[in-house]
Design an enzyme around this catalytic site. Sequence first.
Site, short mmCIF file in Angstrom:
data_model
loop_
_atom_site.label_atom_id
_atom_site.label_comp_id
_atom_site.label_asym_id
_atom_site.label_seq_id
_atom_site.Cartn_x
_atom_site.Cartn_y
_atom_site.Cartn_z
N GLU A 262 -95.83 35.54 52.91
CA GLU A 262 -96.04 33.63 53.43
C GLU A 262 -95.69 33.74 54.85
O GLU A 262 -94.54 33.04 54.90
CB GLU A 262 -95.62 33.39 52.19
CG GLU A 262 -95.66 33.51 50.51
CD GLU A 262 -96.78 32.68 50.07
OE1 GLU A 262 -98.23 32.43 50.53
OE2 GLU A 262 -97.02 32.99 48.86
N CYS A 296 -95.88 25.12 57.03
CA CYS A 296 -96.94 26.02 57.12
C CYS A 296 -98.24 25.86 57.21
O CYS A 296 -99.16 26.33 57.61
CB CYS A 296 -96.15 26.90 56.07
SG CYS A 296 -96.50 26.85 55.03
P1 NAD Z 1 -89.01 33.23 61.01
O1 NAD Z 1 -89.77 34.45 60.85
O2 NAD Z 1 -87.93 33.18 62.76
O3 NAD Z 1 -87.70 33.77 59.81
C1 NAD Z 1 -87.21 33.56 59.03
C2 NAD Z 1 -86.76 34.24 57.68
O4 NAD Z 1 -87.08 35.83 57.98
C3 NAD Z 1 -85.69 33.96 58.33
O5 NAD Z 1 -84.84 34.02 57.14
C4 NAD Z 1 -84.98 34.59 59.50
O6 NAD Z 1 -83.67 35.39 59.38
C5 NAD Z 1 -85.69 36.58 58.68
N1 NAD Z 1 -86.48 37.64 59.79
C6 NAD Z 1 -86.77 37.47 60.75
N2 NAD Z 1 -87.27 38.23 61.32
C7 NAD Z 1 -87.09 39.58 60.20
C8 NAD Z 1 -86.71 40.58 60.32
N3 NAD Z 1 -87.43 41.26 61.21
N4 NAD Z 1 -86.01 41.00 59.37
C9 NAD Z 1 -86.27 40.50 58.39
N5 NAD Z 1 -85.95 38.70 58.34
C10 NAD Z 1 -86.49 38.81 58.85
O7 NAD Z 1 -89.71 31.79 60.35
P2 NAD Z 1 -89.27 30.29 61.15
O8 NAD Z 1 -88.52 29.65 61.80
O9 NAD Z 1 -87.01 30.35 60.10
O10 NAD Z 1 -89.47 29.66 59.50
C11 NAD Z 1 -91.18 29.17 60.15
C12 NAD Z 1 -92.63 29.64 60.40
O11 NAD Z 1 -92.05 30.15 58.83
C13 NAD Z 1 -94.12 29.56 60.75
O12 NAD Z 1 -94.18 30.34 60.87
C14 NAD Z 1 -94.63 28.77 59.39
O13 NAD Z 1 -95.78 28.79 59.34
C15 NAD Z 1 -93.69 30.12 58.09
N6 NAD Z 1 -93.55 29.39 56.62
C16 NAD Z 1 -94.50 30.45 55.87
C17 NAD Z 1 -94.83 29.66 54.39
C18 NAD Z 1 -95.72 30.45 53.69
O14 NAD Z 1 -95.39 29.79 52.46
N7 NAD Z 1 -96.92 30.93 54.06
C19 NAD Z 1 -93.93 28.80 54.29
C20 NAD Z 1 -92.87 28.08 55.04
C21 NAD Z 1 -93.28 28.38 56.30
#
Ligand code: NAD
Length: 509
Positions: A262, A296
């Site tokens: 997601e 998102c």
């Molecule tokens: P992010 O990608 O920085 O982090 C999200 C999660 O992933 C965190 O828990 C982080 O620790 C983990 N993470 C990061 N890199 C990783 C890796 N290489 N391996 C494993 N885990 C890893 O995102 P954010 O800044 O917390 O959130 C914002 C983003 O999330 C935006 O792009 C938004 O659109 C998206 N989002 C999508 C949805 C959806 O349902 N499509 C919902 C909410 C947020």
Amino acid sequence: MTSLPTAEELRRLAEEAARRCGVDLDAVAGDHPVTSPVNGQHLLSVRRQTAADVAAAVERAGAAFRQWRTVPAPVRGGLVRRLGELLREHKADLATLVSIEVGKITSEAAGEVQEMIDICEFAVGLSRQLYGRTIASERPGHRLTENWHPLGVVGVISAFNFPVAVWSWNTALALVCGDPVVWKPSELAPLSALASAALLDRAIAETGAPEGLSQVLIGGADVGEALVDSPGIALLSATGSTRMGRAVGPRVADRFGRSLLELGGNNAAIVTPSADLDLTTRGVVFSAAGTAGQRCTTMRRVIVHEDVADALVERVAAAYRNLPIGSPLEGGTLVGPLIHDAAYKGMQDALQAARQQGGEVVVGGGRRLAEEAPDAWYAEPALVRMPGQTDIVRQETFAPVLYVLTYRTLEEAVALNNDVPQGLSSTIFTSDQAEAERFLAADGSDCGIANVNIGTSGAEIGGAFGGEKATGGGRESGSDAWKGYMRRATNTINFSGELPLAQGVEFPI
Ligand code: NAD
């Protein structure tokens, strides 16, 4: 607007709420600092887990799976029913933690917890409806069926902007489907996660379910990576940026695990000449400026017919000028802070790029409350007219920047809607039924969510949630998303006393 709360006030509020949810603050204390975006100051510090802790947690969850998978699904539903009751009881506590840790305004934070309650209710009903099917067999005296079984341990990685609801969408379904959950929440919101998990632990203890069903791992990307690579994780459900998904997806696929991604969105509204502009303005402003542009499904593009573009821009700009921006804990505030300085910098960089690419900032983009809280990042939502869908418009900037593009024909508008890497949410504002249907048709919007006369954000839990292309293709929450948390078994039962082979194959021995 009155002034922002002090660090002491926020700490007291957060500690009281967490304790009421059952968090033992002494046990979770450590050296991972948590900052509140409300005032930009240190809130408290919690213990981080390591990669070694991940292996132990997955093992405990695996042991719980071996017990839980044979518990009848309606009995599993009893655990989720109790979780839903506890969430209802502690709705205000969890909402307070969400507001303090990620800056959501009170109403939106309460809405996030309401989603958790809603998905629990959905999952309880589902626990009696995990239907398989009977399929017509081509052979006499044979029965062909399809059955759904628990899959295994589900790993959940979640983003900061829905720090608790995403876990609940996955967890409520996983638990009734017979799967334990190991959760790596956003490192920016550990208290909200610990409080949610404490409520589930209590529900587990009260209903006599296996202890290892729920595990929480506080940590950053390194802990997430250990979860991604863990062979004991049957399904990895990861919510976050497309950058994260691009790293995670291939790693899970490499070990033939299942993933549910997601990821980022770049959601648009098409506004046609027949649209009710008052309703459209309200829909646009909530979707674009609400949650300070950090959903998102936030609306990032308006594709408006050239005949009504000036009128719409005027209305949205007027609403933007009056938006109450300030402490998310204060009644009346509609726009809270950005999560951190990098988010504010990302917004300024995007505005600069937009100007360089021919854009004109109509309103917003400035900073608020900088003197009072130099480390908090309150931004005025920005409305930017663009000459076309330039590079910056095609990117997701996770901040309140709304680009306005114009169109002449509906075909052109739909093409613009689809001509971005992401495919999460979309909408059309129109009073013309044929236009609405064309937008929803097979050659219309290519997004996982396509709406008519409502904004792009604020989905209900009853529908499957997710999007196509760089949004990752996953679906969670309602409809038949539960199937992603189970394994399908096709069974052929022969009661004929003969051994006829399929397709008429002969094999005499
Ligand atoms: P992010 O990608 O920085 O982090 C999200 C999660 O992933 C965190 O828990 C982080 O620790 C983990 N993470 C990061 N890199 C990783 C890796 N290489 N391996 C494993 N885990 C890893 O995102 P954010 O800044 O917390 O959130 C914002 C983003 O999330 C935006 O792009 C938004 O659109 C998206 N989002 C999508 C949805 C959806 O349902 N499509 C919902 C909410 C947020």
